[in-house]
Design a protein around this motif. Structure first.
Motif, PDB file in Angstrom:
ATOM      1  N   ALA A 244     110.274   8.322   7.670  1.00  0.00           N
ATOM      2  CA  ALA A 244     109.431   7.135   7.725  1.00  0.00           C
ATOM      3  C   ALA A 244     109.603   6.351   9.019  1.00  0.00           C
ATOM      4  O   ALA A 244     108.653   5.717   9.500  1.00  0.00           O
ATOM      5  N   GLU A 245     110.790   6.387   9.601  1.00  0.00           N
ATOM      6  CA  GLU A 245     111.050   5.627  10.827  1.00  0.00           C
ATOM      7  C   GLU A 245     110.777   6.436  12.091  1.00  0.00           C
ATOM      8  O   GLU A 245     110.840   5.901  13.199  1.00  0.00           O
ATOM      9  N   ALA A 246     110.500   7.707  11.946  1.00  0.00           N
ATOM     10  CA  ALA A 246     110.283   8.555  13.122  1.00  0.00           C
ATOM     11  C   ALA A 246     108.922   8.251  13.755  1.00  0.00           C
ATOM     12  O   ALA A 246     107.945   7.967  13.067  1.00  0.00           O
ATOM     13  N   HIS A 247     108.882   8.297  15.085  1.00  0.00           N
ATOM     14  CA  HIS A 247     107.603   8.108  15.776  1.00  0.00           C
ATOM     15  C   HIS A 247     106.764   9.373  15.688  1.00  0.00           C
ATOM     16  O   HIS A 247     105.556   9.319  15.466  1.00  0.00           O
ATOM     17  N   THR A 248     107.405  10.509  15.900  1.00  0.00           N
ATOM     18  CA  THR A 248     106.742  11.796  15.777  1.00  0.00           C
ATOM     19  C   THR A 248     107.689  12.769  15.089  1.00  0.00           C
ATOM     20  O   THR A 248     108.896  12.522  15.001  1.00  0.00           O
ATOM     21  N   VAL A 249     107.149  13.883  14.620  1.00  0.00           N
ATOM     22  CA  VAL A 249     107.980  14.919  14.002  1.00  0.00           C
ATOM     23  C   VAL A 249     107.551  16.273  14.575  1.00  0.00           C
ATOM     24  O   VAL A 249     106.502  16.391  15.215  1.00  0.00           O
ATOM     25  N   ARG A 250     108.370  17.265  14.339  1.00  0.00           N
ATOM     26  CA  ARG A 250     108.020  18.634  14.693  1.00  0.00           C
ATOM     27  C   ARG A 250     107.869  19.440  13.407  1.00  0.00           C
ATOM     28  O   ARG A 250     108.461  19.111  12.373  1.00  0.00           O
ATOM     29  N   THR A 251     107.053  20.479  13.464  1.00  0.00           N
ATOM     30  CA  THR A 251     106.816  21.297  12.280  1.00  0.00           C
ATOM     31  C   THR A 251     108.121  21.830  11.705  1.00  0.00           C
ATOM     32  O   THR A 251     108.288  21.937  10.483  1.00  0.00           O
ATOM     33  N   GLU A 252     109.069  22.141  12.561  1.00  0.00           N
ATOM     34  CA  GLU A 252     110.372  22.648  12.121  1.00  0.00           C
ATOM     35  C   GLU A 252     111.052  21.674  11.169  1.00  0.00           C
ATOM     36  O   GLU A 252     111.743  22.093  10.221  1.00  0.00           O
ATOM     37  N   GLN A 253     110.878  20.375  11.372  1.00  0.00           N
ATOM     38  CA  GLN A 253     111.530  19.365  10.540  1.00  0.00           C
ATOM     39  C   GLN A 253     110.982  19.331   9.112  1.00  0.00           C
ATOM     40  O   GLN A 253     111.585  18.691   8.237  1.00  0.00           O
ATOM     41  N   LEU A 254     109.903  20.001   8.864  1.00  0.00           N
ATOM     42  CA  LEU A 254     109.284  19.994   7.531  1.00  0.00           C
ATOM     43  C   LEU A 254     109.678  21.218   6.710  1.00  0.00           C
ATOM     44  O   LEU A 254     109.198  21.409   5.607  1.00  0.00           O
ATOM     45  N   ARG A 255     110.579  22.023   7.238  1.00  0.00           N
ATOM     46  CA  ARG A 255     110.948  23.293   6.634  1.00  0.00           C
ATOM     47  C   ARG A 255     111.342  23.152   5.160  1.00  0.00           C
ATOM     48  O   ARG A 255     110.973  23.984   4.318  1.00  0.00           O
ATOM     49  N   HIS A 256     112.105  22.133   4.814  1.00  0.00           N
ATOM     50  CA  HIS A 256     112.644  22.009   3.455  1.00  0.00           C
ATOM     51  C   HIS A 256     111.860  21.019   2.586  1.00  0.00           C
ATOM     52  O   HIS A 256     112.340  20.647   1.509  1.00  0.00           O
ATOM     53  N   GLU A 257     110.706  20.616   3.049  1.00  0.00           N
ATOM     54  CA  GLU A 257     109.910  19.632   2.311  1.00  0.00           C
ATOM     55  C   GLU A 257     109.068  20.299   1.221  1.00  0.00           C
ATOM     56  O   GLU A 257     108.727  21.489   1.302  1.00  0.00           O
ATOM     57  N   ASP A 258     108.730  19.499   0.214  1.00  0.00           N
ATOM     58  CA  ASP A 258     107.757  19.924  -0.799  1.00  0.00           C
ATOM     59  C   ASP A 258     106.357  19.604  -0.268  1.00  0.00           C
ATOM     60  O   ASP A 258     106.038  18.438   0.002  1.00  0.00           O
ATOM     61  N   PHE A 259     105.543  20.626  -0.101  1.00  0.00           N
ATOM     62  CA  PHE A 259     104.189  20.446   0.431  1.00  0.00           C
ATOM     63  C   PHE A 259     103.199  20.231  -0.715  1.00  0.00           C
ATOM     64  O   PHE A 259     103.289  20.869  -1.763  1.00  0.00           O
ATOM     65  N   ILE A 260     102.276  19.334  -0.467  1.00  0.00           N
ATOM     66  CA  ILE A 260     101.137  19.130  -1.365  1.00  0.00           C
ATOM     67  C   ILE A 260      99.934  19.736  -0.658  1.00  0.00           C
ATOM     68  O   ILE A 260      99.571  19.315   0.445  1.00  0.00           O
ATOM     69  N   MET A 261      99.327  20.751  -1.284  1.00  0.00           N
ATOM     70  CA  MET A 261      98.279  21.521  -0.611  1.00  0.00           C
ATOM     71  C   MET A 261      97.098  21.743  -1.538  1.00  0.00           C
ATOM     72  O   MET A 261      97.196  21.524  -2.758  1.00  0.00           O
ATOM     73  N   TYR A 262      95.988  22.183  -0.952  1.00  0.00           N
ATOM     74  CA  TYR A 262      94.835  22.552  -1.768  1.00  0.00           C
ATOM     75  C   TYR A 262      95.149  23.837  -2.532  1.00  0.00           C
ATOM     76  O   TYR A 262      95.941  24.667  -2.085  1.00  0.00           O
ATOM     77  N   GLY A 263      94.532  23.981  -3.692  1.00  0.00           N
ATOM     78  CA  GLY A 263      94.740  25.180  -4.494  1.00  0.00           C
ATOM     79  C   GLY A 263      94.388  26.435  -3.717  1.00  0.00           C
ATOM     80  O   GLY A 263      93.369  26.487  -3.024  1.00  0.00           O
ATOM     81  N   ALA A 264      95.204  27.451  -3.839  1.00  0.00           N
ATOM     82  CA  ALA A 264      95.014  28.674  -3.064  1.00  0.00           C
ATOM     83  C   ALA A 264      93.662  29.323  -3.338  1.00  0.00           C
ATOM     84  O   ALA A 264      93.055  29.932  -2.456  1.00  0.00           O
ATOM     85  N   ALA A 265      93.167  29.189  -4.547  1.00  0.00           N
ATOM     86  CA  ALA A 265      91.907  29.838  -4.918  1.00  0.00           C
ATOM     87  C   ALA A 265      90.685  29.167  -4.293  1.00  0.00           C
ATOM     88  O   ALA A 265      89.586  29.719  -4.328  1.00  0.00           O
ATOM     89  N   LEU A 266      90.867  27.978  -3.703  1.00  0.00           N
ATOM     90  CA  LEU A 266      89.734  27.232  -3.172  1.00  0.00           C
ATOM     91  C   LEU A 266      89.292  27.723  -1.794  1.00  0.00           C
ATOM     92  O   LEU A 266      88.227  27.358  -1.312  1.00  0.00           O
ATOM     93  N   GLY A 267      90.132  28.532  -1.141  1.00  0.00           N
ATOM     94  CA  GLY A 267      89.772  29.047   0.178  1.00  0.00           C
ATOM     95  C   GLY A 267      89.787  27.986   1.255  1.00  0.00           C
ATOM     96  O   GLY A 267      88.920  27.962   2.134  1.00  0.00           O
ATOM     97  N   SER A 268      90.794  27.107   1.239  1.00  0.00           N
ATOM     98  CA  SER A 268      90.858  25.995   2.179  1.00  0.00           C
ATOM     99  C   SER A 268      91.194  26.463   3.597  1.00  0.00           C
ATOM    100  O   SER A 268      92.222  27.106   3.827  1.00  0.00           O
TER     101      SER A 268
END
Length: 299
Positions: free
Chosen positions: A177-201
């Motif tokens: 929350a306090e970071a100005h920017t992040v790198r994709t690597e820093q999200l490695r262990h996060e829980d992602f909220i994504m569109y359903g795989a069947a939707l073809g996003s």
């Protein structure tokens, strides 16, 4: 009873003089007088009292005048509307769009249409991913779509509207929350909220590619069908969501958006059927071109 007789009657009612009414109508007086007589005979009422010095409306004529004015106004408007529809100035524009496009691009498009095409009504279908919009276009349920390529269906043209970097939406209490920017690597262990795989996003594909480039596959903890739902789950502290930058145009309490240093960009295009030659679509494309809404050429 002919419509032209209503116009004859109104000219006499307004001028109170057969000669002046005939001049206004660019006709001789005797045929005008005969037409009014035939109208009175057909109606079975006297519309005017006539003397050698003046012409006046009877009581029935006054009532008839009010109705005739209303009828002729409606007829004139019907003619004008038919012309506007035929020329593409008026009509219903059925627009499909992705959830994220509703935050920034939809308001801009709606304002532009209201200003430049005031007789056009928008019928908006939001939270439609690219495959659903493609199908809507092909099946003629949509006129245009704001979607993210690639487009797999034949017969669809498109032009770029925006090229948006991806950002990460995190809960307000998150460690980033306090970071100005992040790198994709820093999200490695996060829980992602994504569109359903069947939707073809298309967005899902971009997120997966970005994570794979950093050496991991994103862990999808929750699947959603709408961008608003993804942001709601982020606000609840259930995970993070990588989304287009346009979500910043509608801040949500409890959600912070962070730039991703190594973010990929994801385009947004306006799409339409290549065989759609409707004046309404052509006018829309012209208006968007004139107002510099497009980024590049036709694809």
């Amino acid at each position: 009873m002919e419509l032209r007789h209503f116009r004859y009657f109104l000219a006499v009612a307004e001028t109170r003089h057969f000669g002046r009414a005939a001049e206004r109508l660019h006709m001789a007086q005797p045929p005008l007088s005969q037409a009014i007589r035939r109208l009175e005979t057909e109606l079975g009422v006297e519309l005017f009292t006539r003397t050698t010095r003046q012409v006046a409306l009877t009581g029935a004529g006054e009532v008839f005048r009010t109705d005739v004015e209303r009828i002729l106004k409606a007829v004139d408007e019907a003619v004008a509307r038919a012309g506007r529809f035929a020329s593409g100035v008026e009509g219903v524009l059925r627009v499909g769009l992705t959830g994220s496009a509703s935050y920034r691009q939809l308001p801009a498009l709606a304002r532009l249409i209201k200003r430049e095409m005031p007789y056009v009504m928008m019928e908006v279908h939001t939270e439609m991913l690219t495959p659903a919009q493609e199908l809507g276009l092909i099946e003629r349920r949509l006129d245009v779509g704001l979607l993210r390529p690639p487009i797999r269906q034949e017969g669809i043209a498109h032009r770029a509207i925006a090229d948006e970097p991806l950002v990460v939406a995190v809960p307000a209490e998150h460690s980033l929350a306090e970071a100005h920017t992040v790198r994709t690597e820093q999200l490695r262990h996060e829980d992602f909220i994504m569109y359903g795989a069947a939707l073809g996003s298309v967005l899902n594909d971009a997120v997966v590619r970005s994570c794979l480039a950093s050496g991991y596959y994103p862990k999808c903890a929750y699947e959603v069908t709408e961008t608003s739902a993804a942001l709601a789950l982020v606000a609840a502290g259930l995970g993070i969501a990588v989304l287009p930058d346009s979500i910043r145009s509608a801040p949500r309490e409890g959600v912070l958006c962070k730039d991703i240093e190594d973010a990929v960009s994801i385009p947004l295009v306006l799409a339409w059927r290549t065989d759609d030659e409707s004046p309404l679509l052509q006018n829309l494309l012209k208006v968007l071109e004139q107002n510099h809404m497009f980024l590049g050429g036709v694809a």
